[in-house]
Design a protein around this motif. Structure first.
Motif, PDB file in Angstrom:
ATOM      1  N   ILE A 200       0.839  -1.201   0.000  1.00  0.00           N
ATOM      2  CA  ILE A 200       0.000   0.000   0.000  1.00  0.00           C
ATOM      3  C   ILE A 200       0.873   1.249   0.000  1.00  0.00           C
ATOM      4  N   LYS A 201       1.861   1.280   0.877  1.00  0.00           N
ATOM      5  CA  LYS A 201       2.725   2.463   0.967  1.00  0.00           C
ATOM      6  C   LYS A 201       3.504   2.682  -0.325  1.00  0.00           C
ATOM      7  N   THR A 202       4.036   1.612  -0.888  1.00  0.00           N
ATOM      8  CA  THR A 202       4.791   1.729  -2.135  1.00  0.00           C
ATOM      9  C   THR A 202       3.886   2.191  -3.275  1.00  0.00           C
ATOM     10  N   SER A 203       2.669   1.666  -3.315  1.00  0.00           N
ATOM     11  CA  SER A 203       1.733   2.024  -4.385  1.00  0.00           C
ATOM     12  C   SER A 203       1.319   3.486  -4.296  1.00  0.00           C
ATOM     13  N   VAL A 204       1.001   3.952  -3.094  1.00  0.00           N
ATOM     14  CA  VAL A 204       0.578   5.346  -2.942  1.00  0.00           C
ATOM     15  C   VAL A 204       1.734   6.288  -3.261  1.00  0.00           C
ATOM     16  N   ASN A 205       2.925   5.941  -2.825  1.00  0.00           N
ATOM     17  CA  ASN A 205       4.075   6.786  -3.156  1.00  0.00           C
ATOM     18  C   ASN A 205       4.341   6.787  -4.654  1.00  0.00           C
ATOM     19  N   GLY A 206       4.071   5.660  -5.316  1.00  0.00           N
ATOM     20  CA  GLY A 206       4.167   5.640  -6.773  1.00  0.00           C
ATOM     21  C   GLY A 206       3.098   6.496  -7.416  1.00  0.00           C
ATOM     22  N   ALA A 207       1.874   6.415  -6.874  1.00  0.00           N
ATOM     23  CA  ALA A 207       0.752   7.165  -7.450  1.00  0.00           C
ATOM     24  C   ALA A 207       0.931   8.673  -7.315  1.00  0.00           C
ATOM     25  N   ARG A 208       1.735   9.109  -6.366  1.00  0.00           N
ATOM     26  CA  ARG A 208       2.019  10.549  -6.271  1.00  0.00           C
ATOM     27  C   ARG A 208       2.628  11.062  -7.574  1.00  0.00           C
ATOM     28  N   LYS A 209       3.356  10.184  -8.272  1.00  0.00           N
ATOM     29  CA  LYS A 209       4.001  10.583  -9.525  1.00  0.00           C
ATOM     30  C   LYS A 209       2.999  10.729 -10.664  1.00  0.00           C
ATOM     31  N   LEU A 210       1.781  10.207 -10.471  1.00  0.00           N
ATOM     32  CA  LEU A 210       0.726  10.402 -11.465  1.00  0.00           C
ATOM     33  C   LEU A 210       0.070  11.770 -11.328  1.00  0.00           C
ATOM     34  N   THR A 240     -12.030  10.911  -8.403  1.00  0.00           N
ATOM     35  CA  THR A 240     -12.848  10.506  -7.254  1.00  0.00           C
ATOM     36  C   THR A 240     -12.228   9.302  -6.544  1.00  0.00           C
ATOM     37  N   ARG A 241     -11.656   8.391  -7.322  1.00  0.00           N
ATOM     38  CA  ARG A 241     -11.030   7.207  -6.724  1.00  0.00           C
ATOM     39  C   ARG A 241      -9.841   7.600  -5.858  1.00  0.00           C
ATOM     40  N   TYR A 242      -8.980   8.476  -6.384  1.00  0.00           N
ATOM     41  CA  TYR A 242      -7.776   8.835  -5.634  1.00  0.00           C
ATOM     42  C   TYR A 242      -8.072   9.748  -4.453  1.00  0.00           C
ATOM     43  N   LEU A 243      -9.180  10.466  -4.478  1.00  0.00           N
ATOM     44  CA  LEU A 243      -9.570  11.207  -3.273  1.00  0.00           C
ATOM     45  C   LEU A 243      -9.721  10.248  -2.097  1.00  0.00           C
ATOM     46  N   ARG A 244     -10.382   9.115  -2.329  1.00  0.00           N
ATOM     47  CA  ARG A 244     -10.568   8.136  -1.253  1.00  0.00           C
ATOM     48  C   ARG A 244      -9.265   7.423  -0.918  1.00  0.00           C
ATOM     49  N   ILE A 245      -8.496   7.070  -1.937  1.00  0.00           N
ATOM     50  CA  ILE A 245      -7.229   6.369  -1.698  1.00  0.00           C
ATOM     51  C   ILE A 245      -6.300   7.207  -0.830  1.00  0.00           C
ATOM     52  N   PHE A 246      -6.124   8.471  -1.191  1.00  0.00           N
ATOM     53  CA  PHE A 246      -5.229   9.340  -0.424  1.00  0.00           C
ATOM     54  C   PHE A 246      -5.799   9.629   0.967  1.00  0.00           C
ATOM     55  N   HIS A 247      -7.122   9.767   1.052  1.00  0.00           N
ATOM     56  CA  HIS A 247      -7.763  10.023   2.347  1.00  0.00           C
ATOM     57  C   HIS A 247      -7.486   8.883   3.327  1.00  0.00           C
ATOM     58  N   TYR A 248      -7.731   7.648   2.906  1.00  0.00           N
ATOM     59  CA  TYR A 248      -7.511   6.514   3.801  1.00  0.00           C
ATOM     60  C   TYR A 248      -6.027   6.321   4.107  1.00  0.00           C
ATOM     61  N   PHE A 249      -5.189   6.638   3.149  1.00  0.00           N
ATOM     62  CA  PHE A 249      -3.749   6.533   3.391  1.00  0.00           C
ATOM     63  C   PHE A 249      -3.329   7.467   4.526  1.00  0.00           C
ATOM     64  N   ASN A 250      -3.833   8.688   4.507  1.00  0.00           N
ATOM     65  CA  ASN A 250      -3.502   9.637   5.578  1.00  0.00           C
ATOM     66  C   ASN A 250      -3.921   9.107   6.943  1.00  0.00           C
ATOM     67  N   LEU A 251      -5.082   8.465   7.008  1.00  0.00           N
ATOM     68  CA  LEU A 251      -5.591   7.981   8.287  1.00  0.00           C
ATOM     69  C   LEU A 251      -4.840   6.754   8.790  1.00  0.00           C
ATOM     70  N   TYR A 252      -4.610   5.803   7.898  1.00  0.00           N
ATOM     71  CA  TYR A 252      -4.067   4.517   8.326  1.00  0.00           C
ATOM     72  C   TYR A 252      -2.539   4.471   8.339  1.00  0.00           C
ATOM     73  N   PHE A 253      -1.906   5.451   7.711  1.00  0.00           N
ATOM     74  CA  PHE A 253      -0.444   5.489   7.700  1.00  0.00           C
ATOM     75  C   PHE A 253       0.042   6.891   8.091  1.00  0.00           C
ATOM     76  N   PRO A 254      -0.289   7.334   9.296  1.00  0.00           N
ATOM     77  CA  PRO A 254       0.064   8.702   9.707  1.00  0.00           C
ATOM     78  C   PRO A 254       1.569   8.923   9.820  1.00  0.00           C
ATOM     79  N   GLU A 255       2.326   7.835   9.919  1.00  0.00           N
ATOM     80  CA  GLU A 255       3.781   7.967  10.018  1.00  0.00           C
ATOM     81  C   GLU A 255       4.412   8.293   8.663  1.00  0.00           C
ATOM     82  N   GLU A 256       3.650   8.086   7.572  1.00  0.00           N
ATOM     83  CA  GLU A 256       4.160   8.363   6.231  1.00  0.00           C
ATOM     84  C   GLU A 256       3.909   9.827   5.852  1.00  0.00           C
TER      85      GLU A 256
END
Length: 570
Positions: A200-210, A240-256
């Protein structure tokens, strides 16, 4: 020489000016194909698609191709965004998707992507020589799967989920890099292993490049098995999809590193380029500044430099499914946005506009143009939005009644005798088939609603859909379906219910839980003097605001503050 030049210019003009007389798909076209013993050529494209523009400018502008099509085929063109029943049916083949259909409505040949003129002409001739379908058509009607086959299929799905992931670079282990919603949801809420959390962390960090650094917003995907080779179209559904993806990432991975910048960028982008006065949002922005020409250099520029050159074309159509998805995403964001009701207000304005699209059959039209073909894709998106509205306020009687009437209409009009759900109702000439992803989504909706409404018939409908999906003959046509794993689990347990007892001002505890909670959750908010009798015995002694998470058998320890809520979900 003068006459030679005149002849050259004349023939060039004829070549350039001739075009294919494209038709619209309909029952009449199918009947014509059958009576004339011709094959329908369906050119299914997207307004924002680079290779669709290229195929128009090269292949479909080629004189030999044009003449052969006009002689031997019935040419039909459709915008996949405007025809979600076609988009959902052929999404594995586009875009552009080139579909050949016989007069019986059977798919003869299906091809994905751009095809240059010479290979395309050879394909046309091969189909005329042998118009028999490449694959079997239709779908099995046998429903009941044995417990052993259930277990076997689900075990295979779990393995497929794990094997589909790229643990090193994120995303899927394939050429295109992006994050898909169901895979992310299953990994986030069901993936216990460290390697899944790291994925999950690797994917979201990759998606930042999109994400577009100049305008904000998210490009559709990257190719070459990395996150660097961008396809520059921007679709509302992707935002709309990435709004939810990034939102949940912030909540579940606050250390990132927080993804709030990416969320803000998406909202800034769609409000600048997509927003309409009626509160709805446009469908997509083109990948090309000049259609058919790669725009990589353009998208390397900053805002001012881009604006001097112009803006890629925006498809200003406002479609139901992606606007409903946006409204739902904004509601989810609103739970953590205390003191600022802008997300919720925007969401409610979208819902007000979409409500105008309700037809006399209680289904929702796809667009402002009220075409009498209703896609299951649109109905699912509207159901999910109405469910989120009820999670935000379970006492909203208007939405309760609306959802009850709506799901009753969906069940009556979409469910087949074999328990599956057809992909559309209405007449476009084709037989409406059940599609895997839509059937899974609808089953999850029906199952959730059976608990919310205490109507057992929706549990029966959900189980019927599951039995269809899990049948070994159906399981042959899909590989990785993490949403089916979620459905299997949800069918065997009650949803987690969050009970908030209010003894003072505010409801921030329940809103905090709503921010974190997965889809399969219920919410009940009560003031202390409103508690039902069965809950009075459990929660009536508390003198402060308190939140509980309850299953069918037990309740959690009381949660008194946001920190408790965060710890519960972690």
């Amino acid at each position: 020489m003068k006459y030679i030049l005149l002849f050259f210019f004349f023939t060039s003009f004829v070549t350039m000016s001739q075009s294919i007389a494209w038709r619209q798909l309909s029952s009449a076209v199918l009947e014509e194909a059958k009576s004339e013993n011709k094959i329908i050529l369906l050119n299914l494209k997207a307004n924002w698609c680079h290779w669709c523009h290229v195929m128009d400018d090269s292949t479909y502008s080629n004189l030999a191709v044009q003449e052969y099509i006009e002689t031997h085929f019935i040419p039909v063109k459709a915008d996949q965004d405007a025809n979600p029943e076609l988009s959902a049916r052929y999404k594995e083949y586009g875009w552009p998707a080139t579909i050949f259909i016989n007069g019986n409505g059977e798919d003869v040949v299906k091809r994905a992507g751009y095809i240059s003129p010479e290979p395309f002409l050879r394909l046309l001739k091969a189909i005329v020589a042998d118009p028999s379908p490449e694959e079997e058509t239709g779908f099995p009607t046998v429903l009941k799967a044995s417990p052993d086959s259930d277990k076997s299929v689900l075990n295979d799905l779990q393995k497929a989920f794990e094997n589909a992931l790229d643990y090193e670079d994120g995303g899927f282990d394939q050429d295109q890099k992006f994050i898909e919603n169901d895979t992310y949801e299953y990994a986030l809420f069901n993936g216990k292993e460290v390697k899944i959390k790291n994925w999950i962390k690797t994917s979201v960090n990759g998606a930042r490049k999109l994400c577009d650094p100049a305008w904000g917003g998210v490009y559709q995907y990257s190719t070459h098995d990395d996150w660097e080779h961008l396809h520059f179209e921007k679709l509302l559904s992707i935002q709309t999809r990435y709004l939810r993806i990034f939102h949940y990432f912030n909540l579940y991975f606050p250390e990132e590193e927080t993804a709030q910048k990416e969320i803000d960028g998406i909202l800034r982008y769609i409000n600048r380029f997509f927003k309409h006065e009626n509160g709805l949002y446009s469908n997509a922005q083109d990948a090309d500044l000049v259609q058919g020409e790669h725009a990589e250099e353009y998208f390397r520029l900053g805002d001012k430099e881009r604006m001097k050159l112009g803006v890629p074309k925006v498809d200003t159509n406002t479609y139901t499914y992606n606007n409903a998805e946006l409204a739902r995403s904004l509601l989810i964001l609103s739970y953590g946005n205390e003191g600022d009701g802008s997300y919720a207000r925007t969401s409610h304005k979208i819902l007000e506009s979409l409500a105008q699209r309700k037809a006399s059959n209680n289904l929702y039209f796809h667009a402002a143009e009220k075409r009498k073909v209703w896609s299951l894709k649109d109905q699912i998106a509207m159901a999910l939005l109405l469910i989120e509205e009820l999670k935000a306020n379970q006492n909203n009687k208007e939405v309760k009644e609306l959802l009850n009437t709506f799901l009753s209409a969906v069940a009556k009009q979409f469910i087949n005798e074999n328990g599956s759900a057809k992909s559309f109702v209405g007449d476009n000439g084709l037989i409406a088939q059940p599609l895997i992803e839509e059937n899974i989504q609808l089953a999850r909706i029906f199952n959730w609603y059976s608990y919310f409404s205490n109507q057992k018939k929706y549990k029966v409908l959900a189980k019927g859909l599951f039995d269809y999906l899990i049948h070994p003959e159906i399981a042959k046509v899909y590989y990785s379906q993490p949403a089916l794993l979620m459905l299997s689990k949800e069918l065997n347990e009650a949803p987690l219910e969050f009970v908030f007892v209010r003894n003072g001002e505010g409801s921030s505890l329940s809103d905090k839980a709503r921010s974190y909670a997965p889809f399969y959750s219920l919410f009940s908010d009560y003031s202390k003097d409103e508690l039902p009798q069965e809950k009075e015995e459990l929660f009536g002694d508390f003198e402060v605001n308190v939140l509980f998470a309850c299953t069918a058998n037990y309740c959690s320890s009381p949660m008194y503050d946001k920190g408790d809520v965060g710890e519960f979900f972690k």
